[in-house]
Scaffold this active site. Structure first.
Site, PDB file in Angstrom:
ATOM      1  N   ARG A  78       0.861  -1.189   0.000  1.00 59.02           N
ATOM      2  CA  ARG A  78       0.000   0.000   0.000  1.00 59.02           C
ATOM      3  C   ARG A  78       0.901   1.244   0.000  1.00 59.02           C
ATOM      4  O   ARG A  78       1.680   1.441   0.938  1.00 59.02           O
ATOM      5  CB  ARG A  78      -0.911  -0.005   1.236  1.00 59.02           C
ATOM      6  CG  ARG A  78      -1.708   1.249   1.366  1.00 59.02           C
ATOM      7  CD  ARG A  78      -2.709   1.263   2.523  1.00 59.02           C
ATOM      8  NE  ARG A  78      -3.313   2.573   2.511  1.00 59.02           N
ATOM      9  CZ  ARG A  78      -3.342   3.420   3.541  1.00 59.02           C
ATOM     10  NH1 ARG A  78      -2.871   3.067   4.723  1.00 59.02           N
ATOM     11  NH2 ARG A  78      -3.875   4.615   3.412  1.00 59.02           N
ATOM     12  N   HIS A 122      -2.832  11.000   0.664  1.00 58.00           N
ATOM     13  CA  HIS A 122      -2.318  10.788   2.018  1.00 58.00           C
ATOM     14  C   HIS A 122      -1.655  12.102   2.445  1.00 58.00           C
ATOM     15  O   HIS A 122      -0.459  12.177   2.693  1.00 58.00           O
ATOM     16  CB  HIS A 122      -1.350   9.603   2.029  1.00 58.00           C
ATOM     17  CG  HIS A 122      -1.091   9.014   3.389  1.00 58.00           C
ATOM     18  ND1 HIS A 122      -1.271   7.677   3.684  1.00 58.00           N
ATOM     19  CD2 HIS A 122      -0.661   9.568   4.543  1.00 58.00           C
ATOM     20  CE1 HIS A 122      -0.949   7.435   4.943  1.00 58.00           C
ATOM     21  NE2 HIS A 122      -0.573   8.578   5.491  1.00 58.00           N
ATOM     22  N   GLU A 167      -7.397   8.515   6.161  1.00 59.47           N
ATOM     23  CA  GLU A 167      -7.684   9.141   7.457  1.00 59.47           C
ATOM     24  C   GLU A 167      -8.209  10.575   7.313  1.00 59.47           C
ATOM     25  O   GLU A 167      -7.536  11.551   7.700  1.00 59.47           O
ATOM     26  CB  GLU A 167      -6.439   9.121   8.345  1.00 59.47           C
ATOM     27  CG  GLU A 167      -5.946   7.716   8.625  1.00 59.47           C
ATOM     28  CD  GLU A 167      -4.727   7.662   9.550  1.00 59.47           C
ATOM     29  OE1 GLU A 167      -4.243   8.725   9.965  1.00 59.47           O
ATOM     30  OE2 GLU A 167      -4.275   6.553   9.857  1.00 59.47           O
ATOM     31  N   ASN A 295      -7.545   1.811   9.948  1.00 59.31           N
ATOM     32  CA  ASN A 295      -6.236   2.131  10.520  1.00 59.31           C
ATOM     33  C   ASN A 295      -6.401   2.186  12.029  1.00 59.31           C
ATOM     34  O   ASN A 295      -7.163   3.012  12.539  1.00 59.31           O
ATOM     35  CB  ASN A 295      -5.740   3.490  10.017  1.00 59.31           C
ATOM     36  CG  ASN A 295      -5.471   3.497   8.513  1.00 59.31           C
ATOM     37  OD1 ASN A 295      -5.663   2.497   7.832  1.00 59.31           O
ATOM     38  ND2 ASN A 295      -5.023   4.631   8.015  1.00 59.31           N
ATOM     39  N   TYR A 297      -4.383   2.074  15.944  1.00 59.71           N
ATOM     40  CA  TYR A 297      -3.144   2.092  16.721  1.00 59.71           C
ATOM     41  C   TYR A 297      -3.369   1.937  18.219  1.00 59.71           C
ATOM     42  O   TYR A 297      -2.654   1.237  18.894  1.00 59.71           O
ATOM     43  CB  TYR A 297      -2.371   3.401  16.464  1.00 59.71           C
ATOM     44  CG  TYR A 297      -1.805   3.451  15.068  1.00 59.71           C
ATOM     45  CD1 TYR A 297      -0.543   2.960  14.795  1.00 59.71           C
ATOM     46  CD2 TYR A 297      -2.563   3.960  13.999  1.00 59.71           C
ATOM     47  CE1 TYR A 297      -0.022   2.969  13.506  1.00 59.71           C
ATOM     48  CE2 TYR A 297      -2.051   3.975  12.711  1.00 59.71           C
ATOM     49  CZ  TYR A 297      -0.785   3.469  12.471  1.00 59.71           C
ATOM     50  OH  TYR A 297      -0.281   3.476  11.191  1.00 59.71           O
ATOM     51  N   GLU A 369      -3.666  -0.049   8.156  1.00 57.34           N
ATOM     52  CA  GLU A 369      -2.515   0.391   8.955  1.00 57.34           C
ATOM     53  C   GLU A 369      -2.649  -0.142  10.365  1.00 57.34           C
ATOM     54  O   GLU A 369      -3.737  -0.073  10.966  1.00 57.34           O
ATOM     55  CB  GLU A 369      -2.438   1.930   9.070  1.00 57.34           C
ATOM     56  CG  GLU A 369      -1.971   2.634   7.841  1.00 57.34           C
ATOM     57  CD  GLU A 369      -1.840   4.145   8.058  1.00 57.34           C
ATOM     58  OE1 GLU A 369      -1.626   4.588   9.211  1.00 57.34           O
ATOM     59  OE2 GLU A 369      -1.976   4.862   7.060  1.00 57.34           O
TER      60      GLU A 369
HETATM   61  O1  IFM Z   1       2.452   7.763   9.995  1.00 64.16           O
HETATM   62  C1  IFM Z   1       1.080   7.810  10.164  1.00 64.16           C
HETATM   63  C2  IFM Z   1       0.368   7.602   8.846  1.00 64.16           C
HETATM   64  O2  IFM Z   1       0.780   8.517   7.893  1.00 64.16           O
HETATM   65  C3  IFM Z   1      -1.118   7.740   9.031  1.00 64.16           C
HETATM   66  N1  IFM Z   1      -1.594   6.920  10.101  1.00 64.16           N
HETATM   67  C4  IFM Z   1      -0.879   6.949  11.353  1.00 64.16           C
HETATM   68  C5  IFM Z   1       0.599   6.759  11.128  1.00 64.16           C
HETATM   69  C6  IFM Z   1       1.348   6.813  12.474  1.00 64.16           C
HETATM   70  O3  IFM Z   1       1.130   8.045  13.089  1.00 64.16           O
END
Ligand code: IFM
Length: 465
Positions: A78, A122, A167, A295, A297, A369
């Site tokens: 990606r 992006h 995002e 995405n 985290y 992500e």
């Molecule tokens: O690096 C970023 C990415 O560009 C978009 N999502 C979160 C990642 C980590 O912060």
């Protein structure tokens, strides 16, 4: 314990990057300036004064990077396309050199048997479009459609998986509301208009890609937040509802249901009357997607007020946090954190996949992500022993496996990131890669996590440790 196979046959294993974060060569090949070039050059905006150069010099080293992907057994890559390389002014003349670069990248990927998954936006908006009003300005969505058309015409014979926008929350709210990201504005109403125009742009770009008549699957990569109330009180539940509205439903409702949520419109009435919404827009934003990218985290916990809480655990921006009541705060749960300060909690990944599986009507889901930053160093033996990152990946992938077993249509996973890279306002200080990059020499070193991931990608089973 590892079972053969922990993941279904055909589960797609990939890694992700983004143009501004890895390409470098910001003034080469006819590329125009983007908002991130401008922002990074503005003193005090990016840690250490770091800019988009040299990044990973991927613009020149892409062939070696594809060879690394083969070494990691990736089935898909990606990447994002830099709008200012394709249409340097944002509108008008097309830069053939920019198209040639992505042509070469796509051909090299295909020759290596790696599926190209392209993201159109992006975050590197051409600066001239920002000068004309940026995402708060409706016209930007139409310029995005034109750009999408150019790219789909050029690459659509070989790229069949597209993500329109990455995002949108970050672009709208970090870019226009709290100013932590480019273009660095602080204007609540502008941020809401930007959010809408990003969704409109997504829908228009989807139409453009489909208009080529080529086989194409189109989605968007959404950083759905996992919002949990800190405590059991009704007040914390209300805070969580509000945060969920402005972080999640303000995007997923127009995308998946063709409407804005009534409670969000009410919560935000003091900021905007939503007059940016034009008849017919919601049919465009809710054009059926072929897949949704997730995405993820870290989860977020919210409380109605900081009263009685350990001040060391309270963060967030209080009243400046759009949609929040003045006293609402984020609360840390005291979990282990990554180098970003983000708490590690794989249950959030399970929750987000299951929720979106329920809300998206059965379309394919991909984790587009997921990953973590740690303070990696290269040993004298030339290794990067990043055991914490392996633990992070394993925890989150076990959560993904559980979601698959619970029936979620999760079809693949992209690690963030292939390479250490420019982590936005944090510059080069935060390393997310499966592959370490020495920015002085551009030497790449596959981290232990990269070797671990390569084995998982090859076998579909968790490596024995
Ligand atoms: O690096 C970023 C990415 O560009 C978009 N999502 C979160 C990642 C980590 O912060």
């Amino acid at each position: 314990m590892s079972n053969r196979n922990d993941f279904p046959e055909g589960f797609l294993w990939g890694a992700a990057t983004a143009s501004f974060q890895i390409e470098g060569a910001t003034t080469e090949g006819g590329r125009g300036p983007s908002i991130w070039d401008t922002f990074a050059k503005t003193p005090g905006k990016v840690l250490g004064g770091d800019t988009g150069d040299p990044a990973d010099d991927h613009y020149h080293r892409y062939a070696d990077d594809v060879a690394l992907m083969s070494q990691l057994n990736l089935g898909a890559y990606r990447f994002s396309i830099a709008w200012p390389r394709i249409i340097p002014e944002g509108t008008g003349a097309v830069n053939q050199e920019g198209i040639d670069f992505y042509d070469r990248l796509v051909d090299t990927l295909l020759a290596a048997g790696i599926q190209p998954w392209a993201t159109l936006y992006h975050w590197d908006l051409p600066q001239p479009l920002e000068d004309a009003g940026g995402w708060p300005h409706r016209d930007t969505a139409y310029r995005f459609r034109d750009y999408a058309q150019v790219v789909a015409d050029a690459l659509g014979d070989r790229v069949s998986n597209w993500m329109t926008v990455n995002e949108p929350w970050c672009s709208a709210f970090l870019g226009y509301q709290n100013g932590h990201h480019a273009p660095g504005h602080k204007d609540d109403a502008a941020a809401l208009a930007a959010a809408h125009h990003l969704l409109l742009g997504h829908g228009l770009a989807t139409e453009a890609i489909r208009s080529t008549g080529r086989p194409a699957r189109v989605g968007l990569a959404h950083n759905q937040a996992v919002i949990r109330p800190h405590g059991p009180s009704a007040a914390d539940a209300r805070a969580a509802r509000r945060a969920d509205g402005v972080r999640n439903r303000i995007f997923t409702d127009p995308l998946l249901k063709g409407r804005y949520p009534a409670d969000v419109i009410e919560d935000l009435a003091h900021i905007s009357d939503f007059s940016f919404l034009v008849d017919g827009d919601l049919e465009i934003t809710s054009a059926p997607m072929d897949f949704l990218g997730i995405n993820y985290y870290t989860p977020e916990f919210v409380a109605a007020s900081a009263k009685g809480l350990d001040p060391a655990l309270v963060s967030g921006e209080g009243g400046a946090w759009l949609g929040a009541e003045p006293e609402e705060v984020h609360v840390s749960q005291g979990l282990p954190v990554t180098h970003m300060g983000w708490e590690i909690d794989p249950t959030g990944m399970y929750d987000v996949i299951m929720r979106l599986a329920g809300e998206s009507g059965g379309i394919d889901l991909y984790v587009t992500e997921n990953g973590c930053a740690f303070e990696d160093t290269v040993t004298e033996d030339g290794e990067v022993n990043d055991t914490e990152r392996i633990a992070y990946y394993e925890g989150h992938l076990r959560a993904a496996k559980e979601a698959v077993e619970a029936g979620a249509p999760l079809r693949g996973y992209f690690a963030w990131s292939l390479l250490d890279n420019f982590e936005w306002a944090w510059g080069y200080s935060r390393r997310f890669g499966l592959v370490h990059v020495d920015y002085e020499t551009q030497k790449r070193t596959v981290k232990d996590s990269g070797h671990w991931y390569a084995e998982l990608a090859k076998t579909g089973s968790f490596p024995q440790r």
